[in-house]
Write a protein that holds these residues in place. Structure first.
Motif, PDB file in Angstrom:
ATOM      1  N   MET A  62      -3.592  -4.844 -12.882  1.00 17.10           N
ATOM      2  CA  MET A  62      -3.096  -4.463 -11.582  1.00 17.10           C
ATOM      3  C   MET A  62      -4.133  -4.028 -10.515  1.00 17.10           C
ATOM      4  N   ASP A  63      -4.505  -4.808  -9.560  1.00 20.94           N
ATOM      5  CA  ASP A  63      -5.431  -4.067  -8.435  1.00 20.94           C
ATOM      6  C   ASP A  63      -5.025  -3.260  -7.816  1.00 20.94           C
ATOM      7  N   VAL A  64      -5.758  -2.479  -7.556  1.00 23.28           N
ATOM      8  CA  VAL A  64      -5.389  -1.129  -6.508  1.00 23.28           C
ATOM      9  C   VAL A  64      -5.722  -1.402  -5.114  1.00 23.28           C
ATOM     10  N   THR A  65      -4.866  -1.263  -4.198  1.00 19.39           N
ATOM     11  CA  THR A  65      -4.975  -1.429  -2.907  1.00 19.39           C
ATOM     12  C   THR A  65      -5.605  -0.230  -2.104  1.00 19.39           C
ATOM     13  N   PRO A  66      -6.211  -0.344  -1.071  1.00 14.70           N
ATOM     14  CA  PRO A  66      -6.728   0.639  -0.318  1.00 14.70           C
ATOM     15  C   PRO A  66      -5.492   1.568   0.087  1.00 14.70           C
ATOM     16  N   ASP A  67      -4.272   1.283   0.312  1.00  9.86           N
ATOM     17  CA  ASP A  67      -3.243   2.158   0.788  1.00  9.86           C
ATOM     18  C   ASP A  67      -2.908   2.798  -0.179  1.00  9.86           C
ATOM     19  N   GLN A  68      -2.948   2.244  -1.707  1.00 11.93           N
ATOM     20  CA  GLN A  68      -2.601   3.149  -2.982  1.00 11.93           C
ATOM     21  C   GLN A  68      -3.506   4.122  -3.170  1.00 11.93           C
ATOM     22  N   LEU A  69      -5.025   3.891  -2.679  1.00 12.81           N
ATOM     23  CA  LEU A  69      -6.030   4.827  -2.978  1.00 12.81           C
ATOM     24  C   LEU A  69      -5.562   5.882  -1.926  1.00 12.81           C
ATOM     25  N   ARG A  70      -5.420   5.726  -0.795  1.00 14.94           N
ATOM     26  CA  ARG A  70      -5.066   6.696   0.072  1.00 14.94           C
ATOM     27  C   ARG A  70      -4.021   7.572  -0.280  1.00 14.94           C
ATOM     28  N   ALA A  71      -2.769   7.009  -0.751  1.00 18.07           N
ATOM     29  CA  ALA A  71      -1.536   7.562  -1.096  1.00 18.07           C
ATOM     30  C   ALA A  71      -1.818   8.425  -2.268  1.00 18.07           C
ATOM     31  N   ALA A  72      -2.617   7.931  -3.221  1.00 17.14           N
ATOM     32  CA  ALA A  72      -2.747   8.646  -4.545  1.00 17.14           C
ATOM     33  C   ALA A  72      -3.581  10.150  -4.202  1.00 17.14           C
ATOM     34  N   ARG A  73      -4.424   9.812  -3.145  1.00 16.18           N
ATOM     35  CA  ARG A  73      -5.490  10.889  -2.896  1.00 16.18           C
ATOM     36  C   ARG A  73      -4.404  12.078  -1.933  1.00 16.18           C
ATOM     37  N   ALA A  74      -3.578  11.479  -1.088  1.00 21.50           N
ATOM     38  CA  ALA A  74      -2.916  12.399  -0.390  1.00 21.50           C
ATOM     39  C   ALA A  74      -1.929  13.253  -1.170  1.00 21.50           C
ATOM     40  N   LEU A  75      -1.298  12.491  -2.327  1.00 24.81           N
ATOM     41  CA  LEU A  75      -0.347  12.934  -3.307  1.00 24.81           C
ATOM     42  C   LEU A  75      -0.949  14.136  -4.054  1.00 24.81           C
ATOM     43  N   LEU A  76      -2.368  13.948  -4.570  1.00 21.15           N
ATOM     44  CA  LEU A  76      -2.884  15.020  -5.130  1.00 21.15           C
ATOM     45  C   LEU A  76      -3.427  16.070  -4.397  1.00 21.15           C
ATOM     46  N   ARG A  77      -3.673  16.030  -3.026  1.00 16.59           N
ATOM     47  CA  ARG A  77      -4.128  16.706  -2.136  1.00 16.59           C
ATOM     48  C   ARG A  77      -5.648  16.831  -2.273  1.00 16.59           C
ATOM     49  N   LEU A  78      -6.302  15.960  -2.541  1.00 15.57           N
ATOM     50  CA  LEU A  78      -7.543  15.731  -2.774  1.00 15.57           C
ATOM     51  C   LEU A  78      -8.284  15.142  -1.568  1.00 15.57           C
ATOM     52  N   GLN A  79      -9.731  15.889  -1.115  1.00 19.56           N
ATOM     53  CA  GLN A  79     -10.309  15.425  -0.083  1.00 19.56           C
ATOM     54  C   GLN A  79     -11.200  14.315  -0.480  1.00 19.56           C
ATOM     55  N   GLN A  80     -11.698  13.481   0.385  1.00 20.02           N
ATOM     56  CA  GLN A  80     -12.424  12.312   0.007  1.00 20.02           C
ATOM     57  C   GLN A  80     -13.853  12.618  -0.790  1.00 20.02           C
ATOM     58  N   GLU A  86      -0.353   7.915 -11.015  1.00 13.08           N
ATOM     59  CA  GLU A  86       0.182   6.787 -11.798  1.00 13.08           C
ATOM     60  C   GLU A  86       0.279   5.670 -10.683  1.00 13.08           C
ATOM     61  N   PHE A  87      -0.522   4.556 -10.891  1.00  5.00           N
ATOM     62  CA  PHE A  87      -0.474   3.449 -10.154  1.00  5.00           C
ATOM     63  C   PHE A  87       0.874   2.653 -10.540  1.00  5.00           C
ATOM     64  N   ILE A  88       1.727   2.332  -9.505  1.00  8.81           N
ATOM     65  CA  ILE A  88       2.881   1.388 -10.130  1.00  8.81           C
ATOM     66  C   ILE A  88       2.576   0.304  -9.081  1.00  8.81           C
ATOM     67  N   GLN A  89       3.662  -0.793  -9.275  1.00  8.64           N
ATOM     68  CA  GLN A  89       3.593  -2.090  -8.384  1.00  8.64           C
ATOM     69  C   GLN A  89       3.855  -1.667  -7.006  1.00  8.64           C
ATOM     70  N   ASP A  90       3.145  -1.778  -6.131  1.00 13.97           N
ATOM     71  CA  ASP A  90       3.260  -1.383  -4.485  1.00 13.97           C
ATOM     72  C   ASP A  90       3.255  -0.122  -4.246  1.00 13.97           C
ATOM     73  N   GLY A  91       2.810   0.803  -5.133  1.00  8.67           N
ATOM     74  CA  GLY A  91       2.842   2.276  -4.859  1.00  8.67           C
ATOM     75  C   GLY A  91       2.028   3.083  -6.052  1.00  8.67           C
ATOM     76  N   VAL A  92       2.376   4.347  -5.571  1.00 13.56           N
ATOM     77  CA  VAL A  92       1.687   5.527  -6.525  1.00 13.56           C
ATOM     78  C   VAL A  92       2.770   6.553  -6.556  1.00 13.56           C
ATOM     79  N   ARG A  93       2.533   7.081  -7.747  1.00 10.55           N
ATOM     80  CA  ARG A  93       3.581   8.198  -7.989  1.00 10.55           C
ATOM     81  C   ARG A  93       2.818   9.403  -8.960  1.00 10.55           C
ATOM     82  N   ARG A  94       3.281  10.765  -9.039  1.00 10.51           N
ATOM     83  CA  ARG A  94       2.786  11.597  -9.654  1.00 10.51           C
ATOM     84  C   ARG A  94       3.107  11.305 -11.265  1.00 10.51           C
TER      85      ARG A  94
END
Length: 116
Positions: A1-19, A63-71
């Protein structure tokens, strides 16, 4: 599954990581992270770079899921490994302090009981 820019941003926000934190973990530049997270199709990166960023996020708990991300749910062995890591840290700390004088209340407070 390819990861989208939205998923990357969401994952980073979920984990509270700075760029910059994600860049360091993935061993890429912060500019690369910014470019990968930019909306649109123009973010072109090598598969190795994208895999490195994705792996860093997954290792941090995403954890990347179809059209999203979760912890990712922590598994029991993850908790046991974490406990062993913390135990090893405490053992190393105790070994470093061995033979040193311990602090007393007299070292920490003055005669009026106020912090010294």
């Amino acid at each position: 599954m390819d990861v989208t820019p939205d998923q990357l941003r969401a994952a980073r926000a979920l984990l509270r990581l700075q760029q910059s934190d994600l860049a360091r973990r993935a061993r890429v530049s912060a500019v690369t992270i910014r470019r990968l997270e930019a909306p649109g199709d123009h973010a072109v990166a090598s598969p190795q770079t994208l895999n490195s960023v994705r792996a860093a996020l997954e290792e941090a708990g995403a954890e990347f899921i179809q059209d999203g991300v979760r912890r990712r749910v922590a598994l029991a062995h993850d908790a046991a490994a974490r406990f062993e890591d913390l135990r090893a840290i405490s053992v190393r700390s105790a070994a470093r302090l061995e033979g040193q004088e311990t602090l007393t209340d007299r070292d920490l407070y003055d005669e009026d009981g106020l912090p010294g």
